[in-house]
Write an enzyme that holds these catalytic residues in place. Structure first.
Site, PDB file in Angstrom:
ATOM      1  N   SER A   1      47.093  59.023  16.422  1.00  0.00           N
ATOM      2  CA  SER A   1      47.305  58.500  17.826  1.00  0.00           C
ATOM      3  C   SER A   1      47.018  56.892  17.840  1.00  0.00           C
ATOM      4  CB  SER A   1      45.992  58.877  18.704  1.00  0.00           C
ATOM      5  OG  SER A   1      44.747  58.317  18.089  1.00  0.00           O
ATOM      6  N   LYS A   2      46.972  56.345  18.895  1.00  0.00           N
ATOM      7  CA  LYS A   2      47.062  54.805  18.971  1.00  0.00           C
ATOM      8  C   LYS A   2      46.155  53.958  18.074  1.00  0.00           C
ATOM      9  CE  LYS A   2      49.594  54.261  23.410  1.00  0.00           C
ATOM     10  NZ  LYS A   2      49.398  55.328  24.030  1.00  0.00           N
ATOM     11  N   ARG A   3      44.869  54.706  18.261  1.00  0.00           N
ATOM     12  CA  ARG A   3      43.795  53.814  17.489  1.00  0.00           C
ATOM     13  C   ARG A   3      44.337  53.857  15.890  1.00  0.00           C
ATOM     14  NH1 ARG A   3      40.826  58.012  15.504  1.00  0.00           N
ATOM     15  NH2 ARG A   3      41.260  59.945  16.163  1.00  0.00           N
ATOM     16  N   HIS A   4      45.132  54.387  15.243  1.00  0.00           N
ATOM     17  CA  HIS A   4      45.291  54.465  13.906  1.00  0.00           C
ATOM     18  C   HIS A   4      46.624  53.091  13.623  1.00  0.00           C
ATOM     19  CE1 HIS A   4      44.288  58.720  14.193  1.00  0.00           C
ATOM     20  NE2 HIS A   4      43.508  58.277  12.880  1.00  0.00           N
TER      21      HIS A   4
END
Length: 478
Positions: free
Chosen positions: A251-254
């Site tokens: 997801s985005k936080r990756h």
RNA sequence: GCACCCAUCGUCUAGCCCGGCCUAGGACACUGCCUUUUCACGGCGGCGACUGGGGUUCGAAUCCCCAUGGGUGUACCA
């Protein structure tokens, strides 16, 4: 029967690399089978869906070279291809289900539902809908709806187990009693995902569903729906998930997870696809670097991995470098030049020089923008802080080299030369070797230190003829 | 909690379906040497894995069972 597959993104953001991967697998499969690949927009989440994201995703897909045969932008005989434009179809199919007693209106309020769910959790029962409204008679529910009461449509789940053959996972079974009567139509008349998917896949004559593993559990509800409709069930293939280093769904936080970001970072679309293709699928000939679009019938469903894959940019960068280097130098020039600031002296050089420069430096480029840093050595008059450089400058032989080369460069300057040639350079090094009796490390390192102000770099005989004479002159006068 | 799925080097994977050719192959990363200075490219090496336990078998990474671990799902999101 012709193979028909689809990619069905929700326009709630830019195209995700995971989405790009499934889109590619679908398109590759269609290609290999001589079938059609369809793009369908699943915009039933009216809260989050935006038309601009649909446009953006289609652009991203186009950039990647994943082109569809049917879709909202190109049409096709099974349209419309936007779920928001198919509301009448879902209504009709939902009515059909109510007619056949496979679905019914439900008047339970949200508060009642949460209370039931909490009660179920407390008593360690499966948190499923208990079927309260199942028994309301048609006349009663018609009357309540007429009075203006809000109702969702729920599917009447049969008490039985289901199973199917998955293209990558093999035989998958679901025991009975796992899902309660689920909602297929919201109170506002918009269908819920699992229902819309089945209606669309059926009516669009989709033969193979290739999607990510997160949908594996959804297959149970979809199987129930297919059964109720009496429609043919497509072949499902649930491809492994892309996960981050923490092993959670990507997801985005990756970090960079949208295709657009990779485009902005100058990745080559074929390289991105190449890497993505290898995450969960392997080439029959164990190739690592290839253009997925040239796979043809080599692509098949048998070579998928079942376990999820950790997304790691390391190999992507390597593959990008391989793809960059495989490009004709003219193409590299065009792309790399765009990454160099407009006022950079690079742009003042002629075509021949540029091409020679690319030829020298392309082996060191993983990205087009690497050229800027590489080409610095041809223009900069900065002096290295490197200890090895300082050492080379300190050798007793080095001043002799400088003195000799300064004379040579002054002569070249007087002769109005702009560059020296490889021959000139060879004469220089022969002179230093023969007349000055300097050889080995003091020779090459010394010349490099004097001419480039660096201790390391590309082969001098390639670099020096590319360095403007005036730059050389400035450096040597120090 | 319950259901489903998964389990080979740090990472991506080959092999597994049809057990012996596997003292487990390749790629990235890391690393040594070579490529007549260096760096890069390339070449040749090195490091490095079958989650554990039972079973079946003459023989198991491969088949079966259990355990453990991880993931996904469990919405009027998709």
């Amino acid at each position: 029967m012709t193979v028909r597959v689809r990619f069905a993104p929700s326009p709630t953001g830019y195209l995700h690399i995971g989405g790009a991967r499934t889109a590619m697998y679908n398109q590759l499969f269609a290609k290999a089978m001589g079938g059609k690949y369809i793009l369908r927009i699943e915009d039933t989440d009216t809260e989050r869906s935006e038309r601009k994201f649909e446009t953006a995703q289609i652009e991203d897909l186009k950039w990647l070279g994943i082109t569809h045969d049917e879709g909202p932008d190109v049409g096709g005989e099974y349209g419309p291809y936007r779920q928001s434009e198919r509301l009448h179809i879902y209504k009709a199919w939902s009515d059909k289900l109510i007619e056949k007693k496979h679905a019914y209106p439900c008047f339970c309020t949200e508060a009642e539902l949460t209370a039931k769910k909490e009660h179920a959790e407390k008593n360690n029962l499966p948190p499923v809908y208990d079927g309260t409204c199942r028994h309301i008679t048609r006349a009663d529910s018609a009357a309540r709806i007429a009075k203006g009461e809000e109702a969702v449509i729920r599917f009447h789940v049969q008490n039985k187990s289901y199973d199917f053959q998955d293209g990558v996972r093999g035989h998958v079974t679901f025991p009975e009693g796992m899902v309660g009567d689920f909602v297929i139509m919201r109170a506002n008349g918009i269908p819920v995902y699992n229902f819309a998917v089945v209606v669309d896949d059926s009516s669009m004559k989709i033969t193979h569903v290739i999607r990510a593993e997160e949908h594996l559990n959804n297959t149970l509800r979809q199987l129930m729906l297919y059964e109720a409709f009496g429609e043919k069930i497509p072949e499902f293939s649930h491809v492994s998930l892309l996960i981050g280093e923490d092993r959670q769904k990507l997801s985005k936080r990756h970090g960079a997870t949208s295709v657009r970001l990779y485009q902005e970072m100058n990745y080559l679309p074929t390289a991105l696809l190449n890497y993505l293709c290898l995450l969960g699928w392997s080439h029959p000939n164990e190739l690592d670097v290839f253009d997925p679009q040239t796979l043809g019938t080599l692509f098949n469903l048998n070579r998928f991995t079942k376990s999820s894959a950790i997304y790691d940019v390391n190999k992507l960068n390597f593959i990008n470098g391989q793809h960059v280097r495989a490009l004709p130098i003219e193409s590299i020039l065009i792309e790399a030049e765009k990454t160099i600031p407009v006022n950079h002296p690079f742009h003042k050089m002629d075509e021949g020089w540029k091409l020679r420069t690319i030829t020298v430096f392309k082996e060191k480029m993983n990205f087009f923008q690497d050229l800027l840093g590489l080409v610095e050595i041809l223009f900069t008059t900065n002096v290295s802080e490197d200890a090895e450089y300082k050492e080379a400058i300190g050798w007793e032989t080095t001043p002799k080299i400088r003195e000799y080369l300064r004379g040579e460069i002054e002569i070249a300057l007087v002769n109005k030369k702009k560059f020296v040639t490889v021959e000139d350079y060879n004469i220089w090094s022969e002179h230093v070797k023969g007349e000055l009796k300097i050889k080995g490390k003091p020779l090459f390192m010394g010349m490099r230190a004097v001419l480039t102000h660096q201790a390391h770099g590309s082969d001098l005989k390639f670099i020096i003829p590319l360095t403007p004479l005036e730059v050389l002159a400035t450096r040597i006068k120090l």
